[in-house]
Design a protein around this motif. Sequence first.
Motif, PDB file in Angstrom:
ATOM      1  N   ILE A 581      44.049  44.735  28.433  1.00 44.87           N
ATOM      2  CA  ILE A 581      43.076  45.018  28.980  1.00 44.87           C
ATOM      3  C   ILE A 581      42.051  45.438  27.846  1.00 44.87           C
ATOM      4  O   ILE A 581      41.232  45.933  27.446  1.00 44.87           O
ATOM      5  CB  ILE A 581      42.750  45.431  29.802  1.00 44.87           C
ATOM      6  CG1 ILE A 581      43.247  45.502  31.583  1.00 44.87           C
ATOM      7  CG2 ILE A 581      41.696  46.072  30.417  1.00 44.87           C
ATOM      8  CD1 ILE A 581      42.439  43.726  31.617  1.00 44.87           C
ATOM      9  N   TYR A 598      33.410  35.791  29.517  1.00 48.53           N
ATOM     10  CA  TYR A 598      34.436  36.783  29.531  1.00 48.53           C
ATOM     11  C   TYR A 598      35.636  35.986  30.105  1.00 48.53           C
ATOM     12  O   TYR A 598      36.871  36.137  29.424  1.00 48.53           O
ATOM     13  CB  TYR A 598      34.315  37.009  31.170  1.00 48.53           C
ATOM     14  CG  TYR A 598      33.311  38.755  30.541  1.00 48.53           C
ATOM     15  CD1 TYR A 598      32.758  39.140  28.939  1.00 48.53           C
ATOM     16  CD2 TYR A 598      32.932  38.857  32.201  1.00 48.53           C
ATOM     17  CE1 TYR A 598      32.186  40.017  28.885  1.00 48.53           C
ATOM     18  CE2 TYR A 598      32.136  40.104  31.674  1.00 48.53           C
ATOM     19  CZ  TYR A 598      30.815  40.500  30.142  1.00 48.53           C
ATOM     20  OH  TYR A 598      30.564  41.572  30.125  1.00 48.53           O
ATOM     21  N   ALA A 602      39.166  36.371  27.837  1.00 48.62           N
ATOM     22  CA  ALA A 602      40.826  36.439  28.968  1.00 48.62           C
ATOM     23  C   ALA A 602      41.744  36.128  28.603  1.00 48.62           C
ATOM     24  O   ALA A 602      42.771  36.999  28.658  1.00 48.62           O
ATOM     25  CB  ALA A 602      40.389  37.228  30.602  1.00 48.62           C
ATOM     26  N   ASN A 614      41.135  39.841  36.507  1.00 48.16           N
ATOM     27  CA  ASN A 614      40.440  40.297  37.487  1.00 48.16           C
ATOM     28  C   ASN A 614      40.969  41.060  37.953  1.00 48.16           C
ATOM     29  O   ASN A 614      40.742  42.451  38.446  1.00 48.16           O
ATOM     30  CB  ASN A 614      39.556  38.954  38.915  1.00 48.16           C
ATOM     31  CG  ASN A 614      38.411  38.566  37.738  1.00 48.16           C
ATOM     32  OD1 ASN A 614      37.836  39.016  37.038  1.00 48.16           O
ATOM     33  ND2 ASN A 614      37.975  37.457  38.378  1.00 48.16           N
ATOM     34  N   PHE A 617      41.794  43.906  35.106  1.00 51.33           N
ATOM     35  CA  PHE A 617      41.269  44.638  35.267  1.00 51.33           C
ATOM     36  C   PHE A 617      40.297  45.911  35.723  1.00 51.33           C
ATOM     37  O   PHE A 617      40.375  46.907  35.761  1.00 51.33           O
ATOM     38  CB  PHE A 617      39.555  43.687  34.485  1.00 51.33           C
ATOM     39  CG  PHE A 617      38.167  44.151  34.044  1.00 51.33           C
ATOM     40  CD1 PHE A 617      38.878  44.334  32.568  1.00 51.33           C
ATOM     41  CD2 PHE A 617      37.489  45.705  34.400  1.00 51.33           C
ATOM     42  CE1 PHE A 617      37.364  44.875  31.835  1.00 51.33           C
ATOM     43  CE2 PHE A 617      36.958  45.822  33.419  1.00 51.33           C
ATOM     44  CZ  PHE A 617      36.464  45.431  32.385  1.00 51.33           C
ATOM     45  N   THR A 621      40.901  49.900  34.941  1.00 53.84           N
ATOM     46  CA  THR A 621      39.481  50.842  34.723  1.00 53.84           C
ATOM     47  C   THR A 621      39.240  50.653  36.427  1.00 53.84           C
ATOM     48  O   THR A 621      38.164  52.075  36.152  1.00 53.84           O
ATOM     49  CB  THR A 621      37.845  49.518  33.959  1.00 53.84           C
ATOM     50  OG1 THR A 621      37.823  48.600  35.130  1.00 53.84           O
ATOM     51  CG2 THR A 621      38.973  49.116  32.586  1.00 53.84           C
ATOM     52  N   PRO A 625      34.917  43.504  35.046  1.00 58.00           N
ATOM     53  CA  PRO A 625      34.455  44.057  34.391  1.00 58.00           C
ATOM     54  C   PRO A 625      33.337  43.647  34.351  1.00 58.00           C
ATOM     55  O   PRO A 625      32.077  44.716  32.973  1.00 58.00           O
ATOM     56  CB  PRO A 625      34.191  41.817  33.300  1.00 58.00           C
ATOM     57  CG  PRO A 625      35.770  41.296  34.456  1.00 58.00           C
ATOM     58  CD  PRO A 625      35.613  42.485  36.071  1.00 58.00           C
ATOM     59  N   TYR A 628      32.230  47.204  34.745  1.00 57.27           N
ATOM     60  CA  TYR A 628      32.077  48.075  33.690  1.00 57.27           C
ATOM     61  C   TYR A 628      31.703  48.383  32.825  1.00 57.27           C
ATOM     62  O   TYR A 628      30.653  49.531  31.338  1.00 57.27           O
ATOM     63  CB  TYR A 628      33.877  47.234  32.890  1.00 57.27           C
ATOM     64  CG  TYR A 628      34.070  48.387  31.988  1.00 57.27           C
ATOM     65  CD1 TYR A 628      34.864  49.520  32.002  1.00 57.27           C
ATOM     66  CD2 TYR A 628      33.679  47.827  30.775  1.00 57.27           C
ATOM     67  CE1 TYR A 628      35.609  50.322  31.112  1.00 57.27           C
ATOM     68  CE2 TYR A 628      34.869  48.927  29.581  1.00 57.27           C
ATOM     69  CZ  TYR A 628      35.091  50.258  29.928  1.00 57.27           C
ATOM     70  OH  TYR A 628      35.754  51.121  28.712  1.00 57.27           O
TER      71      TYR A 628
END
Length: 635
Positions: A581, A598, A602, A614, A617, A621, A625, A628
Amino acid sequence: MVFTKIFGQIFSSANYFKFFWLVLIYLNIGSLVAQTNFVIDYVPKDTKPSDILYLTGTFNNWKPADVNYKFTRKTDGTYELRNKFFNGSWISYKITKGSWPTVEVKNDGTPLTVRKHSFNNAIEETLILQVAGWSDTFNEQTKPQKVAIVLTEIPRNTPPNSSIYICGNFNGWVPGDQRYKMKQLANGNFQIEVPVYTAPLEYKFTRGNWLTVEGNSYGRPIPNRILGSKEISLNQPIKNRITYWEDQSYGIFNPYTLLLILTALQGFFLIFIINSSRNNNKWANQALSVLIFIISFTLISRVVIYDRVIYTDYPRLSLLTDLVFFLYGPIFLIYIERLLQHSKKSFQAYWPHFIPFIIQIALYITFSFNPTHTFIEQNLFQSLESPPYAFYEVIVLLALVFNIWYWFRIKGKIKMYFRNIEVNYSTDQNIKYLNVIMMVLGVCLVLWTVIVLVDIYSTYSNYPINYTANLLIDTLWAVFSVVVYLLGYFAIKQPEIFRMAVVEVEESTPEENRSQINTGELKELKQALHLKMIQEQVYLNPELSLPELAEKMDTNVHTLSKTINAGYSKNFRDFVNYYRIQDFIERAQDQKYKNQTYLAIALAVGFNSKSSFNRSFKKVTDKSPREYFNNLKTD
């Protein structure tokens, strides 16, 4: 030739299927052509020598004075009808004096339920009969209460000029009894009065025989219409309407059965697909093929019994649908163990799991020795109060408990595998479809439980709910068929799941779990591990595993696992995905990767699927994505 080879491979390790096929052959005994003699050795004293007796029944469409079935009176006072041949495995019949008002009855004048006989083509049979009484003799003596039955609506597809009959426990369930041919009124309704000899009054409408009886839209029988004592005592016309005739409905090919047929065909095709190419899952796919075959075969068997003609001639075929009761769980378990644990034990090694199935087959064969008409009655008029059906209900209940136990056992194995895979491997395995299948099977078990409860309630209450039970049973089979559709879907969308070898994982022992790493060693290992991840970027390998990383670190698996668990408070997968990540975030903000999606980035940093990326991530976070990077822009 290809199919022969494939099915040979499928069943080469399942010799018990030889027994299965023998049972199938036994249950598919064809229609009999039986030669039978009928002898009446007793008739009521008021029977005149000049009276001519006739045999009437399903074989002559209930004609009460058919010269082809006329008895000959012998000098000793007996009556004989010799050398009559009947097509089929059984008949319903009665004796008359040439008309329905003179049909035989019980010795108290009440209607005699139709006689039934199942044939044995191995020998020439002679049936000895006695007549207790004639209906015309008791007509003046018995004056039962009568109730008016009105038919306000019939199906639009009813053939023109059709005669509508009513039959029930008031006439011994003769479907073409001329005494109970309904009269059509000027307003289009049909009406007739029927005697009530006993309450409740049970009846159905026909067009002269059981092939033309009223039914549901799919051509299946509907429960008997019932009038209780309270309704009868009102002395008011009872209004009825017919929605469908069995022979004028969809029949054997209707939306429901077509679903089952298409599912079965897809299942047979799927067996070919998953066995036609080289793959690393040969042993698992072999068990899966047997499982799909059993599902597909039972679905076809379920369809067959939807046709009244087929069911009447081959009623024992209905038992074939029950063969899945004690087969599905054990074979699914074999598949799971071969898939997840790389077990190569043969089917014979699991023989204790099939003991209930063998017992079931033995009991069903014994049960099927009953005369054909008795077998059909026990199936159609099921009651927990009758010993044969009570025995069947016990089997259903045991099968439910049996399958629930296997469901939880298999679920536990799958759950353990996924838990251990996160400890040993950095990417997902393509076997998430197992969770979907387990969910569908769980729904089936819930429906099955509800059906059993509904059946018990119906038996011990005064409210028959056959329609609800039948609807639930049809729903259960429809949901069960979804398993094959799911396997077909995944076979098309992700064919690699049936070809690639699933990794084998090992659980750590309690001694290994209790072993500790001192603080100094832990600090050194953490530093070395961080450098390995940053400098060599080993996380870019989508297939990175704990053993592989331990080898690169020149340490053992359990020490490395302890380092990650104690030093980072993460399992192996979360630890590796954290670095992926971080790399992803850096690349996504680098102009060099601005033209890449993305997902492409990835996959470049080591993820093997969009869902895995997904999920990871969000875990790192606490955002998606898109969320973010949108937050970064606003900041």
